[in-house]
Motif scaffolding. Structure first.
Motif, PDB file in Angstrom:
ATOM      1  N   ILE A  19       0.818  -1.220   0.000  1.00  8.71           N
ATOM      2  CA  ILE A  19       0.000   0.000   0.000  1.00  8.71           C
ATOM      3  C   ILE A  19       0.852   1.270   0.000  1.00  8.71           C
ATOM      4  N   PRO A  20       1.845   1.425   0.888  1.00 10.45           N
ATOM      5  CA  PRO A  20       2.649   2.649   0.823  1.00 10.45           C
ATOM      6  C   PRO A  20       3.429   2.786  -0.487  1.00 10.45           C
ATOM      7  N   ARG A  21       3.793   1.657  -1.109  1.00  9.36           N
ATOM      8  CA  ARG A  21       4.469   1.749  -2.399  1.00  9.36           C
ATOM      9  C   ARG A  21       3.520   2.277  -3.463  1.00  9.36           C
ATOM     10  N   MET A  22       2.275   1.828  -3.436  1.00  4.44           N
ATOM     11  CA  MET A  22       1.276   2.326  -4.379  1.00  4.44           C
ATOM     12  C   MET A  22       0.977   3.800  -4.118  1.00  4.44           C
ATOM     13  N   LEU A  23       0.919   4.157  -2.840  1.00  3.25           N
ATOM     14  CA  LEU A  23       0.662   5.553  -2.495  1.00  3.25           C
ATOM     15  C   LEU A  23       1.785   6.457  -2.983  1.00  3.25           C
ATOM     16  N   LYS A  24       3.013   5.992  -2.860  1.00  2.00           N
ATOM     17  CA  LYS A  24       4.133   6.805  -3.330  1.00  2.00           C
ATOM     18  C   LYS A  24       4.051   7.029  -4.834  1.00  2.00           C
ATOM     19  N   SER A  25       3.717   5.991  -5.574  1.00  2.62           N
ATOM     20  CA  SER A  25       3.547   6.146  -7.017  1.00  2.62           C
ATOM     21  C   SER A  25       2.420   7.126  -7.321  1.00  2.62           C
ATOM     22  N   GLY A  26       1.366   7.075  -6.513  1.00  2.00           N
ATOM     23  CA  GLY A  26       0.248   7.994  -6.706  1.00  2.00           C
ATOM     24  C   GLY A  26       0.607   9.428  -6.429  1.00  2.00           C
ATOM     25  N   VAL A  27       1.434   9.654  -5.416  1.00  2.00           N
ATOM     26  CA  VAL A  27       1.889  11.010  -5.095  1.00  2.00           C
ATOM     27  C   VAL A  27       2.711  11.575  -6.248  1.00  2.00           C
ATOM     28  N   LEU A  28       3.592  10.759  -6.807  1.00  2.00           N
ATOM     29  CA  LEU A  28       4.404  11.203  -7.936  1.00  2.00           C
ATOM     30  C   LEU A  28       3.529  11.524  -9.146  1.00  2.00           C
ATOM     31  N   TRP A  29       2.558  10.677  -9.425  1.00  2.13           N
ATOM     32  CA  TRP A  29       1.627  10.924 -10.529  1.00  2.13           C
ATOM     33  C   TRP A  29       0.860  12.218 -10.302  1.00  2.13           C
TER      34      TRP A  29
END
Length: 356
Positions: free
Chosen positions: A337-347
């Protein structure tokens, strides 16, 4: 004659400043952005360039287009505050009425002999590319030492393990666990992840000197084929040329509540080269850029902008492409989940600044 607003640096702080101000510019204000690169770099992702998991396109963004914005690809090497002009390496003199300094940071080598000479770096896009070439073209089973087990060192070690499973990777730090400043729970989680992925972590190591193939520390010596420095930063040395400025312990300019130089209110300093009670982060740089943009827009309209205070939204880190860790609103997280969130923040960041 138009008011000349010059912005030095097109990173996180500079991009948020432009994102905030461009549509609010009075007709008599012209903006010039000076940057060495033709695109804005996503510096927090440079570790992925060095690890070979991202392309150049993925870690850069185009600068905005606007009829009152001119982009100059150059480097500022001098400043004359009395004449209000900058000296550029290639195009000579650039006058300003208002100056925004957003030049970011560079490595801090702590005066360790040989550290700057023999270390690879991630502090610029060019250096990250060089670091990637040097590591990724090593023969099999060579050794790579990463100095500093903060967020950058940890993310680089993890991502490098995915691309080069054969390399001997050692992460060294002066603390007793990786990620100083995170909760003990997350620090132990990441420490265990490193061990389970065959990344050696050595603690309590304080480098005394560094040579081309080994480092000397208090407990002995450590050999390597390549060494990457991720053990601290300091403000871009250009800010030392600003007359009348005072600095904190890592060379950042001390500013007032509106990010202005107290002795010269026509100069604003934002991002990693501005002193703050908070550690340098992309979030803080973005906050500075947006706030100073609002302050100037308020001045142009004759309006007072309320003082804003910075509050971190949390910190997210990656352990390769599939796992991450972090803290959001005081809650620790680890796993997918935090890995997906990090990708989402960058996007989200890319979409936000690309709207211009």
């Amino acid at each position: 004659m138009a008011h000349q607003l010059v912005l030095i640096g097109g990173g996180y702080a500079g991009m948020y400043f432009l994102r905030t101000t461009l549509d609010l510019l009075p007709s008599d204000v012209e903006v010039t952005l000076v940057d060495r690169l033709p695109k804005s770099p996503l510096k927090t992702e440079f570790y992925s360039i060095a690890a070979g998991t991202s392309s150049l396109k993925e870690v850069t963004l185009p600068f905005p287009h606007h009829p009152q914005l001119t982009v100059v690809y150059d480097e500022v090497i001098g400043i004359d505050q009395e004449k209000k002009q900058l000296t550029l390496r290639e195009k000579d003199i650039l006058p300003y009425d208002t100056l925004i300094v957003a030049l970011g940071c560079v490595d801090r080598f702590h005066k360790i002999p040989g550290a700057e000479e023999f270390s690879l770096s991630l502090q610029s896009l060019k250096r990250a590319q060089i670091t990637g070439h040097e590591i990724l073209t090593l023969d099999a089973y060579r050794s790579v030492v990463l100095v500093g087990a903060g967020l950058t060192g940890v993310e680089l070690a993890a991502e490098l393990r995915e691309t080069r499973h054969d390399l001997n990777i050692t992460l060294i730090d002066r603390n007793d666990l990786v990620l100083n400043g995170f909760s003990d729970k997350l620090r132990q989680y990441v420490e265990t992840w490193m061990t389970s992925h065959d990344i050696q972590v050595q603690h309590g190591i304080k480098a005394q000197s560094i040579f081309c193939d080994h480092m000397v520390h208090e407990q002995g010596e450590l050999a390597f084929d390549k060494l990457v420095w991720t053990a601290g930063i300091q403000a871009n040395p250009f800010v030392q040329l600003i007359v009348g400025a005072d600095f904190d312990s890592i060379g950042r300019v001390i500013v007032d509540e509106e990010q202005r130089l107290p002795s010269n209110p026509d100069i604003y300093v934002i991002g990693d080269c501005a002193a703050s009670e908070h550690p340098p982060t992309a979030q803080l740089a973005e906050f500075h850029g947006e706030y100073v943009g609002q302050v100037l827009a308020g001045k142009w309209r004759g309006q007072q902008v309320p003082k804003r205070s910075f509050t971190t939204k949390g910190i997210l880190g990656s352990l390769g492409r599939g796992t991450g860790f972090g803290t959001l609103k005081g809650v620790d997280m680890s796993g997918k989940i935090p890995r997906m969130l990090k990708s989402g923040v960058l996007w989200s960041y890319k979409k936000h600044v690309e709207k211009k």
